[in-house]
Every structure is written in C-alpha cells, then in structure tokens.
Scaffold this active site. Structure first.
Site, PDB file in Angstrom:
ATOM      1  N   TYR A   1       0.839  -1.371   0.298  1.00 12.94           N
ATOM      2  CA  TYR A   1       0.030   0.200  -0.078  1.00 12.94           C
ATOM      3  C   TYR A   1       1.045   1.161  -0.316  1.00 12.94           C
ATOM      4  CZ  TYR A   1      -3.716   3.461   1.440  1.00 12.94           C
ATOM      5  OH  TYR A   1      -4.284   4.365   1.393  1.00 12.94           O
TER       6      TYR A   1
HETATM    7  N1  NAD Z   1      -9.645   5.309   4.614  1.00 10.93           N
HETATM    8  C1  NAD Z   1      -8.364   5.474   4.704  1.00 10.93           C
HETATM    9  O1  NAD Z   1      -8.215   5.477   5.747  1.00 10.93           O
HETATM   10  C2  NAD Z   1      -7.355   6.815   3.674  1.00 10.93           C
HETATM   11  C3  NAD Z   1      -6.203   7.177   4.067  1.00 10.93           C
HETATM   12  C4  NAD Z   1      -5.721   7.580   2.788  1.00 10.93           C
HETATM   13  C5  NAD Z   1      -6.227   7.627   1.539  1.00 10.93           C
HETATM   14  N2  NAD Z   1      -6.967   6.368   1.682  1.00 10.93           N
HETATM   15  C6  NAD Z   1      -7.328   6.293   0.382  1.00 10.93           C
HETATM   16  O2  NAD Z   1      -8.838   6.991   0.162  1.00 10.93           O
HETATM   17  C7  NAD Z   1      -9.263   6.612  -1.294  1.00 10.93           C
HETATM   18  C8  NAD Z   1     -10.458   6.339  -0.720  1.00 10.93           C
HETATM   19  O3  NAD Z   1     -10.641   4.753   0.017  1.00 10.93           O
HETATM   20  P1  NAD Z   1     -11.676   4.759   1.420  1.00 10.93           P
HETATM   21  O4  NAD Z   1     -10.894   4.774   2.742  1.00 10.93           O
HETATM   22  O5  NAD Z   1     -13.313   5.626   0.954  1.00 10.93           O
HETATM   23  O6  NAD Z   1     -11.993   3.473  -0.154  1.00 10.93           O
HETATM   24  P2  NAD Z   1     -13.669   2.613   0.553  1.00 10.93           P
HETATM   25  O7  NAD Z   1     -13.307   0.927   0.755  1.00 10.93           O
HETATM   26  O8  NAD Z   1     -14.591   3.177   1.488  1.00 10.93           O
HETATM   27  O9  NAD Z   1     -14.098   2.272  -1.023  1.00 10.93           O
HETATM   28  C9  NAD Z   1     -13.439   2.687  -1.776  1.00 10.93           C
HETATM   29  C10 NAD Z   1     -14.108   2.397  -3.777  1.00 10.93           C
HETATM   30  O10 NAD Z   1     -13.324   1.811  -4.822  1.00 10.93           O
HETATM   31  C11 NAD Z   1     -14.470   0.905  -5.138  1.00 10.93           C
HETATM   32  N3  NAD Z   1     -12.919   0.188  -6.108  1.00 10.93           N
HETATM   33  C12 NAD Z   1     -11.864  -0.186  -5.399  1.00 10.93           C
HETATM   34  N4  NAD Z   1     -11.344  -0.667  -6.172  1.00 10.93           N
HETATM   35  C13 NAD Z   1     -11.935  -0.905  -7.163  1.00 10.93           C
HETATM   36  C14 NAD Z   1     -11.384  -0.864  -8.379  1.00 10.93           C
HETATM   37  N5  NAD Z   1     -10.385  -1.727  -9.387  1.00 10.93           N
HETATM   38  N6  NAD Z   1     -12.208  -0.347 -10.162  1.00 10.93           N
HETATM   39  C15 NAD Z   1     -13.278  -0.026  -9.163  1.00 10.93           C
HETATM   40  N7  NAD Z   1     -13.711   0.858  -7.997  1.00 10.93           N
HETATM   41  C16 NAD Z   1     -13.326   0.280  -6.980  1.00 10.93           C
HETATM   42  C17 NAD Z   1     -14.695   0.034  -4.310  1.00 10.93           C
HETATM   43  O11 NAD Z   1     -15.594   0.022  -4.717  1.00 10.93           O
HETATM   44  C18 NAD Z   1     -15.529   1.393  -3.130  1.00 10.93           C
HETATM   45  O12 NAD Z   1     -16.274   2.039  -3.600  1.00 10.93           O
HETATM   46  C19 NAD Z   1      -8.438   4.841  -1.866  1.00 10.93           C
HETATM   47  O13 NAD Z   1      -7.386   5.121  -2.649  1.00 10.93           O
HETATM   48  C20 NAD Z   1      -7.735   4.914  -0.678  1.00 10.93           C
HETATM   49  O14 NAD Z   1      -6.358   4.155  -0.673  1.00 10.93           O
HETATM   50  C21 NAD Z   1      -7.915   5.899   2.059  1.00 10.93           C
END
Ligand code: NAD
Length: 248
Positions: free
Chosen positions: A155
């Site tokens: 990651y």
């Molecule tokens: N939540 C955290 O702690 C956090 C912190 C820093 C960065 N992020 C980043 O923010 C972004 C969103 O995270 P989140 O927490 O909202 O995640 P989440 O799991 O709540 O939502 C992610 C969404 O992406 C979709 N998805 C995953 N793989 C996919 C693919 N191959 N094609 C199309 N859709 C796809 C899923 O269906 C889901 O609806 C991610 O890139 C994550 O790495 C999250």
C-alpha cells in the site's frame, strides 16, 4: 460550508460509491458539478448516485481494465459532453503483513488497483482534457506514501508511486491548463478499515497528532478546491491532510 464554484463542470470520481469518493461526489454536486461515479460495485454506486440526485450517475468499471475504462470514458462523454475533473480515488488497503510474509500476487493486486488504475484512467481521459484545453486531476494518495507504514509495504509503495506519477504528469501538462495534484490523507473511518487489522488501525491513529481520524467531508473540501478554477498555479504538488503527522 464554503462555496467552491464548480458550476458547469463534469467530473469523474473513481471509487465514488462510498467513503472518500462518495463525500467528494456529494461536495462536487453541491458545488454545481455533474458527477459520474465510476465503481466496480454497481449496486452501491447506483444507490449513492440516487441519494445524491439527478446530477450524479453511476457507471460500473474496474479501473485496472483498460478497455472497460475507455468504454466508461466514452459513456461519460456521451452523458456529459466533456470531462473537466478526474479524481483517482478507487483504492484498496490490501492485507496487513510484513513484506516477507506478503505474497507476490497480493503485492501486485494492490499496485494494480492503486497505481495502474490511476495510470489507466489518466491515460484514457487526459487526451479529452487536452482537446478541450482544461482539466483538473486529483489523485488520492496517502500519508503512507510519504511515511511508509509497517505491515503495508504494498500500500505504501503504491501511494508513493501515485505521488511520483502526480509530479511527472503535472509537469507534462503544466502549460496545458490541466493541473494534476495529489492529497495525502491520514486514516479515515471508512469501509477500507474492514481490510485492516485492529493493530494497524490503532497504529495509524497513534501517529496522528490531532488524535483523531480525518473526516471524509474534510478531505472532500480540499479536493473540491483542487478541482476548481481557484486552484490555478499549483500542479504536480502534494497536499497534506494528515492531522499533523507529515513532517515534509
Ligand atoms: N480511509 C482511509 O483511511 C484512507 C486514508 C488515506 C488514503 N485513502 C485512500 O482513499 C481512497 C478511498 O478510500 P476509502 O477509505 O474511501 O475506501 P472504501 O473502501 O470506503 O471505498 C473504495 C471504493 O473504491 C471502489 N473500488 C475499489 N477497487 C476498485 C476498482 N478496481 N475499480 C473500481 N472501483 C474500485 C470500491 O468498490 C469502493 O466503493 C483509496 O485510494 C484509499 O487508499 C484512504
């Protein structure tokens, strides 16, 4: 809520069915934009689009599939006539293991979704932005990409790669009125936590000087500004939203 002017703008938010992506889609629509939620969970994306209203549509796509991304881009262009804003948000955490316990396939899966995905989406959409002479791209990276979290080498490497992609593409497009920036949030309580161990979640919280997780609305506010015309001179840059964790 401060008003950000996205009137008349059309946006793609990958992974917009829930979490950060949903909050970004909501903020964009309340700022005047139309939003295409691209997600591989179509039922959830449709439910979210319905809850947001007429300005949101849901399209099923796996961002790692070039042909599907190109097809979905064409569908979005047919629906909206243009794509002004791309938010590369779809991502996964992967399982929490030391590097030496991580299978190569698990490593590749995280890299494929978190890094190949934004590459494929940018490659598909940048030519349309170039021909219209305007664009804003916001990549959702992570503080893990700057700091490197233990038990999350895949990651952390994927997000460090996304930061570097942002810097390269930002320079390539700097004179084309297409700005490319990344944000590096600390942890937020979303469904992505289901993929992590409690020890990892506790570790991330312990690292945040503000002593709490970032709210999805707080990230959406930053992304809305980066996606707007108000952001006019910043490109290839990384915007911190880590509650004080980042030291550079
Ligand atoms: N939540 C955290 O702690 C956090 C912190 C820093 C960065 N992020 C980043 O923010 C972004 C969103 O995270 P989140 O927490 O909202 O995640 P989440 O799991 O709540 O939502 C992610 C969404 O992406 C979709 N998805 C995953 N793989 C996919 C693919 N191959 N094609 C199309 N859709 C796809 C899923 O269906 C889901 O609806 C991610 O890139 C994550 O790495 C999250």
């Amino acid at each position: 809520m401060n008003k950000i002017d996205l009137n008349g703008r059309s946006a793609v938010v990958t992974g917009g069915a829930q979490g950060f992506g949903r909050a970004i889609a909501e903020r964009f629509v309340s700022s005047g934009a139309r939003v295409a939620i691209w997600d591989y969970d179509l039922p959830l994306a449709e439910k979210t689009a319905k809850a947001i209203g007429d300005a949101a549509i849901a399209l099923k796509v796996d961002v790692t599939d070039t042909a599907a991304v190109e097809r979905t881009r064409d569908e979005t262009l047919k629906a909206f006539g243009k794509i002004d804003i791309l938010v590369n948000n779809a991502g996964i955490a992967g399982i929490n293991k030391t590097l030496w316990e991580t299978d190569l396939e698990e490593w590749r899966k995280v890299l494929r979704i978190n890094l190949d995905g934004p590459f494929i989406c940018c490659k598909a959409i940048v030519p349309a932005m170039l021909s219209q002479g305007y664009g804003r791209i916001v990549n959702i990276a992570s503080i893990a990409g700057k700091e490197g979290n233990p038990n999350a080498a895949h990651y952390s490497a994927s997000k460090a790669g996304l930061i570097a992609l942002t810097k390269s593409l930002g320079k390539e497009l700097a004179q084309a009125n297409i700005l490319v920036n990344a944000v590096t949030p600390a942890a937020a309580k979303t469904a992505i936590f289901d993929q992590m161990t409690q020890t990892h979640i506790d570790f991330m919280l312990s690292k945040i000087p503000k002593g709490r997780f970032v709210l999805v609305e707080e990230l959406a506010a930053m992304v809305a500004w980066l996606a707007s015309e108000d952001c006019a001179f910043s490109t290839g840059a990384v915007f911190d939203i880590s509650g004080g964790r980042a030291t550079y």
